[in-house]
Design a protein around this motif. Structure first.
Motif, mmCIF file in Angstrom:
data_model
loop_
_atom_site.group_PDB
_atom_site.id
_atom_site.type_symbol
_atom_site.label_atom_id
_atom_site.label_comp_id
_atom_site.label_asym_id
_atom_site.label_seq_id
_atom_site.Cartn_x
_atom_site.Cartn_y
_atom_site.Cartn_z
ATOM 1 N N ARG A 70 70.277 87.463 46.647
ATOM 2 C CA ARG A 70 71.032 86.312 46.404
ATOM 3 C C ARG A 70 70.479 84.984 46.408
ATOM 4 O O ARG A 70 70.824 84.172 45.535
ATOM 5 C CB ARG A 70 72.323 86.609 47.315
ATOM 6 C CG ARG A 70 73.722 85.778 46.709
ATOM 7 C CD ARG A 70 74.423 86.341 47.503
ATOM 8 N NE ARG A 70 74.774 86.370 48.727
ATOM 9 C CZ ARG A 70 74.865 85.093 49.758
ATOM 10 N NH1 ARG A 70 75.284 83.930 49.349
ATOM 11 N NH2 ARG A 70 74.530 85.431 50.995
ATOM 12 N N PHE A 71 69.987 84.558 47.550
ATOM 13 C CA PHE A 71 69.622 83.341 47.830
ATOM 14 C C PHE A 71 68.343 83.001 46.890
ATOM 15 O O PHE A 71 68.130 81.692 46.333
ATOM 16 C CB PHE A 71 69.124 82.988 49.382
ATOM 17 C CG PHE A 71 70.102 83.247 50.134
ATOM 18 C CD1 PHE A 71 71.294 81.872 50.157
ATOM 19 C CD2 PHE A 71 70.477 83.582 51.351
ATOM 20 C CE1 PHE A 71 72.224 81.881 50.806
ATOM 21 C CE2 PHE A 71 71.367 83.622 52.166
ATOM 22 C CZ PHE A 71 72.301 82.687 51.914
ATOM 23 N N ASN A 109 70.948 81.370 59.306
ATOM 24 C CA ASN A 109 69.846 82.214 59.788
ATOM 25 C C ASN A 109 68.668 81.178 59.934
ATOM 26 O O ASN A 109 68.292 80.234 59.213
ATOM 27 C CB ASN A 109 69.439 82.951 58.456
ATOM 28 C CG ASN A 109 70.479 84.260 58.370
ATOM 29 O OD1 ASN A 109 71.412 83.781 57.711
ATOM 30 N ND2 ASN A 109 70.311 85.191 58.759
ATOM 31 N N TYR A 125 62.015 83.153 55.017
ATOM 32 C CA TYR A 125 62.960 84.169 55.659
ATOM 33 C C TYR A 125 62.566 85.392 55.509
ATOM 34 O O TYR A 125 63.383 86.360 54.742
ATOM 35 C CB TYR A 125 64.473 83.901 54.995
ATOM 36 C CG TYR A 125 65.076 82.567 55.283
ATOM 37 C CD1 TYR A 125 65.676 82.571 56.488
ATOM 38 C CD2 TYR A 125 64.856 81.247 54.490
ATOM 39 C CE1 TYR A 125 66.326 81.381 56.972
ATOM 40 C CE2 TYR A 125 65.393 80.231 54.977
ATOM 41 C CZ TYR A 125 66.031 80.061 56.269
ATOM 42 O OH TYR A 125 66.463 79.078 56.712
ATOM 43 N N LEU A 146 65.907 87.795 56.353
ATOM 44 C CA LEU A 146 67.305 88.124 55.688
ATOM 45 C C LEU A 146 67.423 89.682 55.176
ATOM 46 O O LEU A 146 66.414 90.182 55.045
ATOM 47 C CB LEU A 146 67.480 87.128 54.619
ATOM 48 C CG LEU A 146 67.517 85.809 55.007
ATOM 49 C CD1 LEU A 146 67.748 84.916 53.413
ATOM 50 C CD2 LEU A 146 68.903 85.346 55.558
ATOM 51 N N ASP A 177 69.551 92.098 50.204
ATOM 52 C CA ASP A 177 70.579 91.623 49.286
ATOM 53 C C ASP A 177 70.886 90.440 49.389
ATOM 54 O O ASP A 177 71.067 89.674 48.695
ATOM 55 C CB ASP A 177 71.947 92.511 49.563
ATOM 56 C CG ASP A 177 71.702 93.928 49.203
ATOM 57 O OD1 ASP A 177 70.966 94.324 48.344
ATOM 58 O OD2 ASP A 177 72.772 94.693 49.604
ATOM 59 N N ASP A 178 71.083 89.855 50.706
ATOM 60 C CA ASP A 178 71.081 88.352 50.915
ATOM 61 C C ASP A 178 69.801 87.506 50.423
ATOM 62 O O ASP A 178 70.103 86.596 49.762
ATOM 63 C CB ASP A 178 71.242 88.052 52.371
ATOM 64 C CG ASP A 178 72.696 88.560 53.084
ATOM 65 O OD1 ASP A 178 73.651 88.875 52.294
ATOM 66 O OD2 ASP A 178 72.742 88.943 54.443
ATOM 67 N N LYS A 179 68.657 88.114 50.875
ATOM 68 C CA LYS A 179 67.644 87.408 50.195
ATOM 69 C C LYS A 179 67.657 87.324 48.646
ATOM 70 O O LYS A 179 67.105 86.180 48.058
ATOM 71 C CB LYS A 179 66.358 88.268 50.713
ATOM 72 C CG LYS A 179 65.136 87.558 50.509
ATOM 73 C CD LYS A 179 63.747 87.956 51.435
ATOM 74 C CE LYS A 179 62.738 87.460 50.877
ATOM 75 N NZ LYS A 179 62.257 87.769 49.614
ATOM 76 N N GLU A 191 74.102 77.214 53.808
ATOM 77 C CA GLU A 191 74.246 78.733 54.128
ATOM 78 C C GLU A 191 73.226 79.323 54.713
ATOM 79 O O GLU A 191 73.342 80.030 55.560
ATOM 80 C CB GLU A 191 74.405 79.291 52.594
ATOM 81 C CG GLU A 191 75.605 79.240 52.013
ATOM 82 C CD GLU A 191 75.888 80.172 50.754
ATOM 83 O OE1 GLU A 191 76.307 81.257 50.832
ATOM 84 O OE2 GLU A 191 75.823 79.531 49.371
#
Length: 231
Positions: A81-82, A68, A104, A74, A77-79, A64
């Motif tokens: 989540r990861f 990137n 990231y 990132l 919200d994506d950061k 995933e």
């Protein structure tokens, strides 16, 4: 947030204290960083990430994140989540956040980007970074870029194409960033304007004396007449 503000003259001091990692956490951090940089495979991490299930989950997360490139920040919200996914695989949330911040995130200023009480971040070359605190105004931090190479790497994160003396950028989290490079300035200067996740309501504007009651009532009536409703 491991930070505190010390009141001083002429500027208050914003002091950030990083959570120190144990030796085992440092080894895990280094191994995970190499894994996401594809210098190691999941099986190479057996010493720090035991269990076939966890290694498969780690490989899935790598797939995933490969969308990137490392050093490309990132979206917030994506950061998060990861980080949540990685914290369930690694030994702690601390290690997961450190890995994502390093690969990231926004390097030196990441703690400042994470702090919702800050409105603006100001970088003047290698000098101590300044911030505008929503409640306390301008403060000097104990964070700075240590050398020109670190500063140039950071600006390269934000301006991968480059070539301009002035850059106006929308960052991954929605913040606005303005960069001025020499010779247009004596040193590289960066100003980042952060925005509140929850916009000001009309009641907030009255409370902080931005609007009077009369003006707020007029604006409410004017917008209500156009079928637009303030928060």
């Amino acid at each position: 947030m491991p930070s505190q503000v010390k009141h001083a003259y002429p500027l208050s001091e914003y002091v950030y204290s990083a959570n120190e990692m144990t030796e085992s956490e440092k080894k895990e951090f280094a191994a995970l960083k190499d894994f996401f940089l594809r210098k190691k495979s999941a099986s190479d991490l057996s010493a720090v990430i035991a269990g076939e299930g966890r290694q498969k989950a780690l490989a899935g997360l790598q797939a995933e994140l490969s969308l990137n490139a490392p050093s490309t920040p990132l979206a917030t919200d994506d950061k998060k989540r990861f980080e949540q996914s990685l914290s369930q695989i690694s030994s702690s949330t601390k290690v997961a956040k450190a890995v994502l911040d390093d690969l990231y995130g926004y390097r030196v200023i990441q703690p400042l980007m994470d702090d919702e009480s800050l409105e603006e971040i100001m970088v003047n070359g290698l000098e101590p970074i300044l911030i505008y605190h929503r409640a306390l105004g301008i403060c000097k931090t104990n964070l700075r870029f240590q050398n020109d190479l670190d500063l140039n790497k950071f600006t390269a994160q934000l301006t991968p194409i480059g070539g301009k003396q002035l850059e106006d950028i929308k960052m991954a989290d929605g913040s606005r960033c303005n960069i001025v490079f020499p010779p247009s300035s004596l040193q590289t200067t960066i100003t980042i304007r952060k925005f509140k996740k929850q916009p000001f309501s009309i009641l907030d504007l009255i409370k902080n004396q931005t609007l009077t009651l009369d003006l707020a009532a007029f604006l409410w009536a004017a917008s209500d007449g156009m079928l637009l409703y303030p928060m």
